[in-house]
Design a protein around this motif. Structure first.
Motif, PDB file in Angstrom:
ATOM      1  N   GLU A  52       0.841  -1.195   0.000  1.00  0.00           N
ATOM      2  CA  GLU A  52       0.000   0.000   0.000  1.00  0.00           C
ATOM      3  C   GLU A  52       0.880   1.251   0.000  1.00  0.00           C
ATOM      4  O   GLU A  52       0.589   2.239  -0.680  1.00  0.00           O
ATOM      5  N   ASP A  56       1.127   4.125  -2.878  1.00  0.00           N
ATOM      6  CA  ASP A  56       1.052   5.549  -2.556  1.00  0.00           C
ATOM      7  C   ASP A  56       2.146   6.347  -3.242  1.00  0.00           C
ATOM      8  O   ASP A  56       1.908   7.441  -3.743  1.00  0.00           O
ATOM      9  N   ASN A  84      -6.771   8.540  -8.080  1.00  0.00           N
ATOM     10  CA  ASN A  84      -7.512   8.402  -6.824  1.00  0.00           C
ATOM     11  C   ASN A  84      -8.317   7.120  -6.781  1.00  0.00           C
ATOM     12  O   ASN A  84      -8.457   6.500  -5.721  1.00  0.00           O
ATOM     13  N   ASP A  87      -6.057   4.334  -5.933  1.00  0.00           N
ATOM     14  CA  ASP A  87      -5.742   4.510  -4.513  1.00  0.00           C
ATOM     15  C   ASP A  87      -6.880   3.971  -3.622  1.00  0.00           C
ATOM     16  O   ASP A  87      -6.619   3.312  -2.611  1.00  0.00           O
ATOM     17  N   ASP A  91      -6.548   1.064  -0.826  1.00  0.00           N
ATOM     18  CA  ASP A  91      -6.932   1.295   0.572  1.00  0.00           C
ATOM     19  C   ASP A  91      -7.944   0.262   1.046  1.00  0.00           C
ATOM     20  O   ASP A  91      -7.873  -0.220   2.182  1.00  0.00           O
ATOM     21  N   ASP A  94      -6.196  -3.064   1.581  1.00  0.00           N
ATOM     22  CA  ASP A  94      -5.385  -2.952   2.798  1.00  0.00           C
ATOM     23  C   ASP A  94      -6.273  -3.004   4.044  1.00  0.00           C
ATOM     24  O   ASP A  94      -5.938  -3.671   5.027  1.00  0.00           O
ATOM     25  N   GLU A  95      -7.414  -2.327   3.978  1.00  0.00           N
ATOM     26  CA  GLU A  95      -8.319  -2.330   5.128  1.00  0.00           C
ATOM     27  C   GLU A  95      -8.839  -3.737   5.420  1.00  0.00           C
ATOM     28  O   GLU A  95      -8.882  -4.155   6.585  1.00  0.00           O
ATOM     29  N   ASP A  98      -6.154  -5.652   7.093  1.00  0.00           N
ATOM     30  CA  ASP A  98      -5.958  -5.096   8.432  1.00  0.00           C
ATOM     31  C   ASP A  98      -7.031  -5.598   9.399  1.00  0.00           C
ATOM     32  O   ASP A  98      -6.730  -5.993  10.526  1.00  0.00           O
ATOM     33  N   LEU A 102      -6.761  -7.266  13.016  1.00  0.00           N
ATOM     34  CA  LEU A 102      -7.202  -6.481  14.175  1.00  0.00           C
ATOM     35  C   LEU A 102      -8.401  -7.126  14.880  1.00  0.00           C
ATOM     36  O   LEU A 102      -8.521  -7.064  16.095  1.00  0.00           O
ATOM     37  N   TYR A 103      -9.324  -7.709  14.103  1.00  0.00           N
ATOM     38  CA  TYR A 103     -10.516  -8.309  14.695  1.00  0.00           C
ATOM     39  C   TYR A 103     -10.238  -9.739  15.149  1.00  0.00           C
ATOM     40  O   TYR A 103     -11.119 -10.374  15.733  1.00  0.00           O
TER      41      TYR A 103
ATOM     42  N   ARG B 151      -5.752   9.562   7.003  1.00  0.00           N
ATOM     43  CA  ARG B 151      -5.056   8.305   7.288  1.00  0.00           C
ATOM     44  C   ARG B 151      -4.924   8.086   8.788  1.00  0.00           C
ATOM     45  O   ARG B 151      -5.071   6.974   9.275  1.00  0.00           O
ATOM     46  N   ASP B 154      -8.180   7.043  10.129  1.00  0.00           N
ATOM     47  CA  ASP B 154      -8.440   5.667   9.744  1.00  0.00           C
ATOM     48  C   ASP B 154      -7.725   4.700  10.679  1.00  0.00           C
ATOM     49  O   ASP B 154      -8.323   3.720  11.146  1.00  0.00           O
ATOM     50  N   ARG B 158      -9.596   2.093  13.332  1.00  0.00           N
ATOM     51  CA  ARG B 158      -9.431   0.629  13.343  1.00  0.00           C
ATOM     52  C   ARG B 158      -8.914   0.156  14.691  1.00  0.00           C
ATOM     53  O   ARG B 158      -9.340  -0.875  15.209  1.00  0.00           O
ATOM     54  N   ARG B 159      -7.984   0.900  15.263  1.00  0.00           N
ATOM     55  CA  ARG B 159      -7.434   0.558  16.570  1.00  0.00           C
ATOM     56  C   ARG B 159      -8.543   0.606  17.630  1.00  0.00           C
ATOM     57  O   ARG B 159      -8.655  -0.276  18.478  1.00  0.00           O
ATOM     58  N   VAL B 161     -11.797   0.192  17.205  1.00  0.00           N
ATOM     59  CA  VAL B 161     -12.731  -0.925  17.046  1.00  0.00           C
ATOM     60  C   VAL B 161     -12.089  -2.216  17.550  1.00  0.00           C
ATOM     61  O   VAL B 161     -12.737  -3.017  18.248  1.00  0.00           O
ATOM     62  N   ALA B 162     -10.808  -2.405  17.242  1.00  0.00           N
ATOM     63  CA  ALA B 162     -10.111  -3.605  17.728  1.00  0.00           C
ATOM     64  C   ALA B 162     -10.098  -3.625  19.257  1.00  0.00           C
ATOM     65  O   ALA B 162     -10.363  -4.670  19.868  1.00  0.00           O
ATOM     66  N   PHE B 165     -13.446  -4.656  20.631  1.00  0.00           N
ATOM     67  CA  PHE B 165     -13.641  -6.108  20.624  1.00  0.00           C
ATOM     68  C   PHE B 165     -12.844  -6.774  21.760  1.00  0.00           C
ATOM     69  O   PHE B 165     -13.272  -7.778  22.323  1.00  0.00           O
ATOM     70  N   ASP B 166     -11.663  -6.213  22.068  1.00  0.00           N
ATOM     71  CA  ASP B 166     -10.823  -6.815  23.115  1.00  0.00           C
ATOM     72  C   ASP B 166     -11.389  -6.578  24.517  1.00  0.00           C
ATOM     73  O   ASP B 166     -11.192  -7.391  25.410  1.00  0.00           O
ATOM     74  N   ASN B 196      -9.903  16.272  -1.975  1.00  0.00           N
ATOM     75  CA  ASN B 196      -9.629  15.711  -3.300  1.00  0.00           C
ATOM     76  C   ASN B 196     -10.303  16.525  -4.396  1.00  0.00           C
ATOM     77  O   ASN B 196      -9.741  16.736  -5.463  1.00  0.00           O
TER      78      ASN B 196
END
Lengths: 206, 206, 206
Positions: A52, A56, A84, A87, A91, A94-95, A98, A102-103, B151, B154, B158-159, B161-162, B165-166, B196
């Motif tokens: 990713e 970029d 874009n 991109d 993203d 990548d999400e 991720d 993370l989950y 970014r 974002d 994500r952190r 939400v993780a 869950f924890d 953008n």
């Protein structure tokens, strides 16, 4: 300072193809993440972040060149939208990777492989189409096929969520797995939006 | 009836700056809602609705002026997209505040403050950038910074939400808090789309 | 091969009106699905898929004609965006119906009828507006009204989700019903995006 140098046009499409190539690498990593255990997934997600990051850089190179060039192959804002759009696909891929990490989702339903295979194919079609933007030829099959694939992804996604409700009793697991499925489905949407953008440009320029 | 009156051009950017100023007021209210108790949150959400209402009026003024003016500073549909982009940011901020009250989420994780701080900074950068649209100068730092902030939002999202869950065991609380986090993250996305859009206009007009 | 044939212009707007007519049929089926039992819902969702399929054919006809015509009533990419915008509305309606069946949601809260009634009205307004694109007159009331309806849908949606949290104790039922509500709210968003697109075209062409 902008300079007029038509042979440079090819460089734009090369940069777009490079960016789109990163999408294929990213989708490949997603495929590998599905079958991996937690430790491997963490490592693969790291690699995906690197891809990713590379994508970029390609986008930045592209936009910087766009900014320095006086005559562009087609409308400057369409070029910008293409970069874009790629991109956004990156993203989204990548999400999805991720969120798997993370989950801590564990083993995903087997049907998820279909969804990821669709993304892999979309990435491939996108990477193959970018160089054809130069001549604006043979692009139709690209957007028609991505459109068809997005529908397939959509159907696979809905079926997977329905199965999840039928077979999973733990609401938190449902939320987590549905979160990953949502991210994968959004990646398919991002590919479709990009293909729609290419179609719009082709219509305008032809 | 449309009239040609170039000095009026400035008024467009003043109206956009006014609209974007409402975004700063809205983001400020979100910051205050985080630390507030339920009664205060209800009052602050009311104020936020009022700000959203004021922003709507600015947008309508802008569009009405756009409709009556023959020569616009740049493409009419780009002006329209800018006004809509600001409107989307405002709606997303208003929604996040609304959900905090409607879902009765109680104390949110401390990390949410980072996410809201990012929105606050995005609003500020947007409000500062709007007047610079007039001369189309020094805009690059705006969109680069908003991109960077999105970014950051974002990653923070994500952190969070993780972590949810924890540390949270009640699925309904997870759904509610995740709903508020989703709305905050979508607000960051709205700011990025607006930035953008400004970048695309700057590329086209330069 | 492209040919210049101005009288043909009307055909574009007829095709758009036909596509938008499918939206009305689709929204009607959603209304009927609300009050239906499971067996009837499955049948109605099948009919909805058929309507979506018909709408797809209209879109393809439209795009194929667009591709073969040299002089279009307004910018080729705007025509393309309109067709895609109608397609997005149709997909969102179809998805909402599909989820009702796939998630086996059972009886939905009575307030959902308001949300679906808004979609029904949006579809009707859209279908009525399409032929007026030909003369670019009397379109303002269309986008102002759809904008107003989308706000009403948004408020109804948030209230319904808040009520769901207040009255439903089973987290999985919450996830399912919220999923259907999300899809309905996204359909309202799709109608608003389409109306915004029409507004942008009208601004540009007027």
């Amino acid at each position: 300072m902008r300079f007029r140098l038509t042979p440079q046009d090819g460089a734009f499409f090369d940069l777009l193809a490079t960016s789109a190539g990163h999408l294929v690498r990213g989708a490949d990593l997603l495929v590998r993440m599905l079958g991996a255990d937690r430790t491997q997934r963490v490592q693969l997600a790291e690699k995906l972040h690197q891809v990713e990051h590379d994508a970029d850089e390609s986008t930045r190179d592209f936009l910087s060149r766009l900014n320095q060039t006086f005559v562009t192959p087609f409308d400057r804002d369409d070029m910008h939208a293409l970069a874009n759009g790629i991109d956004d696909c990156m993203d989204a891929i990548d999400e999805a990777g991720d969120l798997m990490v993370l989950y801590k989702v564990g083993v995903l339903p087997t049907g998820v492989a279909d969804l990821v295979a669709v993304l892999r194919r979309c990435a491939e079609l996108t990477a193959e189409a970018m160089p054809r933007l130069r001549s604006m030829t043979d692009l139709r099959e690209y957007w028609v096929e991505v459109d068809r694939l997005e529908r397939r992804a959509d159907r696979a996604y809905r079926r997977l969520v329905a199965d999840l409700f039928d077979h999973e009793e733990d609401p938190i697991t449902i939320i987590k797995v549905k979160g990953v499925l949502d991210a994968l489905e959004e990646a398919a949407d991002a590919f479709e939006r990009l293909a729609n953008g290419v179609e719009a440009i082709a219509l305008k320029e032809s």
